[in-house]
Scaffold this active site. Structure first.
Site, PDB file in Angstrom:
ATOM      1  N   ASN A 170      15.517  91.283  38.060  1.00 17.93           N
ATOM      2  CA  ASN A 170      16.891  91.811  38.037  1.00 17.93           C
ATOM      3  C   ASN A 170      16.889  93.149  37.331  1.00 17.93           C
ATOM      4  O   ASN A 170      15.855  93.618  36.866  1.00 17.93           O
ATOM      5  CB  ASN A 170      17.841  90.802  37.366  1.00 17.93           C
ATOM      6  CG  ASN A 170      17.403  90.500  35.951  1.00 17.93           C
ATOM      7  OD1 ASN A 170      17.411  91.367  35.091  1.00 17.93           O
ATOM      8  ND2 ASN A 170      16.985  89.257  35.709  1.00 17.93           N
ATOM      9  N   ASP A 227      17.480  82.581  37.038  1.00 18.72           N
ATOM     10  CA  ASP A 227      17.908  81.179  37.126  1.00 18.72           C
ATOM     11  C   ASP A 227      16.926  80.340  37.933  1.00 18.72           C
ATOM     12  O   ASP A 227      16.799  79.141  37.707  1.00 18.72           O
ATOM     13  CB  ASP A 227      19.300  81.107  37.773  1.00 18.72           C
ATOM     14  CG  ASP A 227      20.363  81.701  36.856  1.00 18.72           C
ATOM     15  OD1 ASP A 227      20.198  81.576  35.620  1.00 18.72           O
ATOM     16  OD2 ASP A 227      21.326  82.311  37.355  1.00 18.72           O
ATOM     17  N   LYS A 278      -1.344  87.926  48.869  1.00 20.87           N
ATOM     18  CA  LYS A 278      -0.172  88.600  49.430  1.00 20.87           C
ATOM     19  C   LYS A 278       0.203  87.920  50.755  1.00 20.87           C
ATOM     20  O   LYS A 278      -0.662  87.691  51.605  1.00 20.87           O
ATOM     21  CB  LYS A 278      -0.521  90.074  49.663  1.00 20.87           C
ATOM     22  CG  LYS A 278       0.637  90.894  50.155  1.00 20.87           C
ATOM     23  CD  LYS A 278       0.238  92.349  50.328  1.00 20.87           C
ATOM     24  CE  LYS A 278       1.350  93.084  51.050  1.00 20.87           C
ATOM     25  NZ  LYS A 278       0.919  94.370  51.560  1.00 20.87           N
ATOM     26  N   PRO A 303      13.788  76.648  33.375  1.00 23.25           N
ATOM     27  CA  PRO A 303      14.330  76.023  32.157  1.00 23.25           C
ATOM     28  C   PRO A 303      15.358  76.949  31.523  1.00 23.25           C
ATOM     29  O   PRO A 303      15.205  78.174  31.568  1.00 23.25           O
ATOM     30  CB  PRO A 303      13.108  75.879  31.246  1.00 23.25           C
ATOM     31  CG  PRO A 303      12.097  76.844  31.782  1.00 23.25           C
ATOM     32  CD  PRO A 303      12.368  77.000  33.253  1.00 23.25           C
ATOM     33  N   ASP A 304      16.427  76.374  30.944  1.00 23.62           N
ATOM     34  CA  ASP A 304      17.397  77.193  30.208  1.00 23.62           C
ATOM     35  C   ASP A 304      16.928  77.258  28.754  1.00 23.62           C
ATOM     36  O   ASP A 304      17.059  76.292  27.993  1.00 23.62           O
ATOM     37  CB  ASP A 304      18.808  76.582  30.309  1.00 23.62           C
ATOM     38  CG  ASP A 304      19.845  77.576  29.790  1.00 23.62           C
ATOM     39  OD1 ASP A 304      19.610  78.194  28.733  1.00 23.62           O
ATOM     40  OD2 ASP A 304      20.893  77.730  30.448  1.00 23.62           O
ATOM     41  N   ILE A 305      16.354  78.404  28.410  1.00 26.93           N
ATOM     42  CA  ILE A 305      15.688  78.555  27.098  1.00 26.93           C
ATOM     43  C   ILE A 305      16.704  78.424  25.969  1.00 26.93           C
ATOM     44  O   ILE A 305      16.513  77.692  24.995  1.00 26.93           O
ATOM     45  CB  ILE A 305      14.982  79.932  27.030  1.00 26.93           C
ATOM     46  CG1 ILE A 305      13.971  80.032  28.183  1.00 26.93           C
ATOM     47  CG2 ILE A 305      14.310  80.127  25.686  1.00 26.93           C
ATOM     48  CD1 ILE A 305      13.440  81.436  28.425  1.00 26.93           C
ATOM     49  N   PHE A 361      24.236  85.556  25.313  1.00 25.36           N
ATOM     50  CA  PHE A 361      24.875  86.682  25.995  1.00 25.36           C
ATOM     51  C   PHE A 361      25.288  86.230  27.383  1.00 25.36           C
ATOM     52  O   PHE A 361      24.568  85.459  28.018  1.00 25.36           O
ATOM     53  CB  PHE A 361      23.904  87.867  26.128  1.00 25.36           C
ATOM     54  CG  PHE A 361      24.026  88.845  24.998  1.00 25.36           C
ATOM     55  CD1 PHE A 361      23.590  88.508  23.719  1.00 25.36           C
ATOM     56  CD2 PHE A 361      24.590  90.096  25.202  1.00 25.36           C
ATOM     57  CE1 PHE A 361      23.723  89.396  22.677  1.00 25.36           C
ATOM     58  CE2 PHE A 361      24.723  90.997  24.154  1.00 25.36           C
ATOM     59  CZ  PHE A 361      24.286  90.650  22.892  1.00 25.36           C
ATOM     60  N   LYS A 383      30.626  78.850  29.288  1.00 24.83           N
ATOM     61  CA  LYS A 383      29.166  78.902  29.034  1.00 24.83           C
ATOM     62  C   LYS A 383      28.863  78.562  27.589  1.00 24.83           C
ATOM     63  O   LYS A 383      27.922  77.839  27.269  1.00 24.83           O
ATOM     64  CB  LYS A 383      28.690  80.325  29.363  1.00 24.83           C
ATOM     65  CG  LYS A 383      27.249  80.406  29.728  1.00 24.83           C
ATOM     66  CD  LYS A 383      26.947  81.731  30.394  1.00 24.83           C
ATOM     67  CE  LYS A 383      27.292  81.724  31.863  1.00 24.83           C
ATOM     68  NZ  LYS A 383      26.942  82.951  32.547  1.00 24.83           N
ATOM     69  N   LYS A 400      26.587  75.323  26.591  1.00 25.16           N
ATOM     70  CA  LYS A 400      25.289  75.459  25.911  1.00 25.16           C
ATOM     71  C   LYS A 400      25.383  75.093  24.430  1.00 25.16           C
ATOM     72  O   LYS A 400      24.401  75.174  23.707  1.00 25.16           O
ATOM     73  CB  LYS A 400      24.753  76.885  26.086  1.00 25.16           C
ATOM     74  CG  LYS A 400      24.483  77.254  27.551  1.00 25.16           C
ATOM     75  CD  LYS A 400      23.616  78.490  27.702  1.00 25.16           C
ATOM     76  CE  LYS A 400      23.659  78.954  29.158  1.00 25.16           C
ATOM     77  NZ  LYS A 400      22.504  79.691  29.592  1.00 25.16           N
TER      78      LYS A 400
HETATM   79  O1  C5P Z   1      23.707  80.803  32.065  1.00 22.79           O
HETATM   80  P1  C5P Z   1      23.515  82.258  31.874  1.00 22.79           P
HETATM   81  O2  C5P Z   1      22.210  82.757  32.437  1.00 22.79           O
HETATM   82  O3  C5P Z   1      24.633  83.148  32.285  1.00 22.79           O
HETATM   83  O4  C5P Z   1      23.468  82.373  30.273  1.00 22.79           O
HETATM   84  C1  C5P Z   1      23.192  83.520  29.635  1.00 22.79           C
HETATM   85  C2  C5P Z   1      22.581  83.239  28.291  1.00 22.79           C
HETATM   86  O5  C5P Z   1      21.621  82.188  28.364  1.00 22.79           O
HETATM   87  C3  C5P Z   1      21.819  84.443  27.805  1.00 22.79           C
HETATM   88  O6  C5P Z   1      21.912  84.427  26.403  1.00 22.79           O
HETATM   89  C4  C5P Z   1      20.409  84.171  28.291  1.00 22.79           C
HETATM   90  O7  C5P Z   1      19.447  84.852  27.518  1.00 22.79           O
HETATM   91  C5  C5P Z   1      20.298  82.664  28.164  1.00 22.79           C
HETATM   92  N1  C5P Z   1      19.452  82.032  29.186  1.00 22.79           N
HETATM   93  C6  C5P Z   1      18.258  81.462  28.842  1.00 22.79           C
HETATM   94  N2  C5P Z   1      17.487  80.822  29.786  1.00 22.79           N
HETATM   95  C7  C5P Z   1      17.898  80.754  31.068  1.00 22.79           C
HETATM   96  C8  C5P Z   1      19.132  81.333  31.445  1.00 22.79           C
HETATM   97  C9  C5P Z   1      19.879  81.979  30.481  1.00 22.79           C
HETATM   98  O8  C5P Z   1      17.867  81.534  27.669  1.00 22.79           O
HETATM   99  N3  C5P Z   1      17.155  80.144  31.960  1.00 22.79           N
END
Ligand code: C5P
Length: 411
Positions: free
Chosen positions: A223, A292, A302, A318-320, A336, A350, A354
């Site tokens: 991105n 995501d 390739k 994974p959502d860190i 953020f 959000k 979270k």
């Molecule tokens: O859910 P979204 O991506 O909009 O959330 C944004 C926040 O979650 C940011 O602080 C981003 O760094 C964190 N994030 C993360 N891991 C992911 C997706 C988002 O840590 N897979």
């Protein structure tokens, strides 16, 4: 939410920018512009020699204040060398020529700039700029050593190709580096006189930049995050004395000096790096634009083009941040959210999903890649706007609030 006044992160905000005679004087224009963007009042004082390289009119236009050159000009407030230096929180000489450094070392005062340096009661910072032989000359080295012994802060010089065509030590630091380092020196100074909150000894992890999810050996999904906001927050945290670990996806940002930097590519690598560094972490700030989804099975080779449609299977990453915030004993977690619409509604949802005490929202179209931004802070007591400013200024304001919460000043 009660609107807490946001105190300046660097209470020092009036700088005399002294410009001496050297080709690097052109960099002083950009340096002044960056300081002003950070909310610093800049009073320019130039030597006669400096006026041969850049005009007072340029500096006056950039700073909005008349430039002082001649010590014999009448001033409304008595003696210019005393009055001007008393009004300053610091004097920064950029560029500082070999001649001016020699003058400073010996306490000479034969023009306005050298006189007000001698008459000052505030920190003096010099950014040398000269030909490499002049820099290496024993006299200059002796002078610089003496200045350091006298408590003057010397920033740079750097090495590289010089205006004269030679290569070596003597280039003035770039304007952005100077603006950053001057901020750090001034923060240390105000710290030593007990003016500000601090995060000394606190371990902070910051994720920044985009992630890159491989499709095959040469292609990937990423991105447009530049990393600017995350790196500015790392810089602001360092200025408050924190131990900063910056875990970053691919960006072109210069590494903040003093941070432990961990470079990663994919979300999974970022997740591994975060878990590896979490122990002892007091504050976690997720600024990274983590993808995501990733490709379920990236190709090692390739992928060859063909006429047939190509379908990529994507699986969620994974959502860190959610992982860290939901640990049994989590650090103070800040997220953020970049949204292109319905910012308040999506950001607050959000934050709750979270389980974050603080979420910083911004509009994606205003934030991504740009130097300026506007932030809206969401927490249990409501929301607060940090008005449009450059990202380092906003980062300092944000870190100030985080530091206050950390010290229990703010709830
Ligand atoms: O859910 P979204 O991506 O909009 O959330 C944004 C926040 O979650 C940011 O602080 C981003 O760094 C964190 N994030 C993360 N891991 C992911 C997706 C988002 O840590 N897979």
């Amino acid at each position: 939410m009660k609107q807490e006044p946001i105190k300046r992160i660097v209470p020092v905000n009036r700088i005399i920018l002294g410009i001496t005679g050297g080709i690097a004087a052109y960099k002083a224009a950009e340096f002044a512009r960056l300081l002003i963007k950070q909310g610093v009042e800049v009073q320019v004082v130039m030597t006669e020699a400096a006026c041969h390289f850049i005009t007072p009119a340029t500096m006056q236009a950039l700073t909005g204040r008349p430039v002082l050159v001649n010590q014999w000009d009448a001033t409304p407030n008595g003696m210019a060398h005393i009055a001007t230096s008393r009004a300053a929180d610091a004097i920064v000489i950029a560029p500082a020529s070999a001649d001016f450094i020699a003058k400073l070392t010996h306490g000479l005062a034969d023009d306005l700039l050298s006189t007000l340096c001698l008459a000052r009661n505030c920190p003096l910072i010099v950014a040398p700029a000269m030909n490499r032989e002049m820099w290496l000359n024993a006299a200059t080295q002796r002078n610089v050593k003496q200045l350091v012994a006298d408590g003057v802060q010397v920033l740079g010089p750097d090495s590289g190709v010089q205006a004269c065509g030679e290569e070596g030590m003597g280039r003035m630091l770039e304007a952005a580096e100077l603006a950053r380092d001057v901020g750090r020196v001034l923060t240390r100074h105000s710290d030593s006189v007990g003016l500000k909150p601090d995060l000394r000894g606190q371990k902070i992890i910051i994720t920044a930049g985009p992630t890159y999810e491989a499709i095959d050996a040469v292609r990937g999904i990423t991105n447009r995050s530049s990393g600017k906001m995350g790196y500015a927050i790392a810089q602001a945290a360092l200025e408050l004395g924190a131990e900063v670990t910056l875990i970053s996806g691919p960006t072109a940002q210069p590494k903040p000096q003093g941070a432990q930097c961990v470079d990663v590519q994919s979300a999974e690598q970022m997740f591994d790096a975060v878990k590896q560094h979490l122990s002892g972490c007091a504050i976690f700030i997720g600024v990274a634009a983590v993808a995501d989804y990733r490709v379920a099975q990236p190709s090692v080779q390739k992928i060859k083009k063909s006429a047939a449609p190509l379908t990529l299977e994507l699986v969620p990453n994974p959502d860190i941040l959610a992982y860290v915030a939901n640990l049994p004993n989590p650090p103070f977690c800040v997220g953020f959210a970049a949204e292109s619409e319905n910012l308040a509604e999506y950001a607050e949802a959000k934050r709750r999903a979270k389980k974050l005490p603080l979420l910083v929202g911004n509009l994606a179209q205003q934030a991504i890649g740009s130097d300026d931004n506007e932030l809206i802070l969401f927490d249990d007591s409501g929301r607060q706007t940090l008005p449009r400013a450059d990202k380092l200024t906003l980062a300092r304001q944000l870190m100030q609030r985080i530091a206050q919460r950390n010290q229990g000043v703010l709830k």
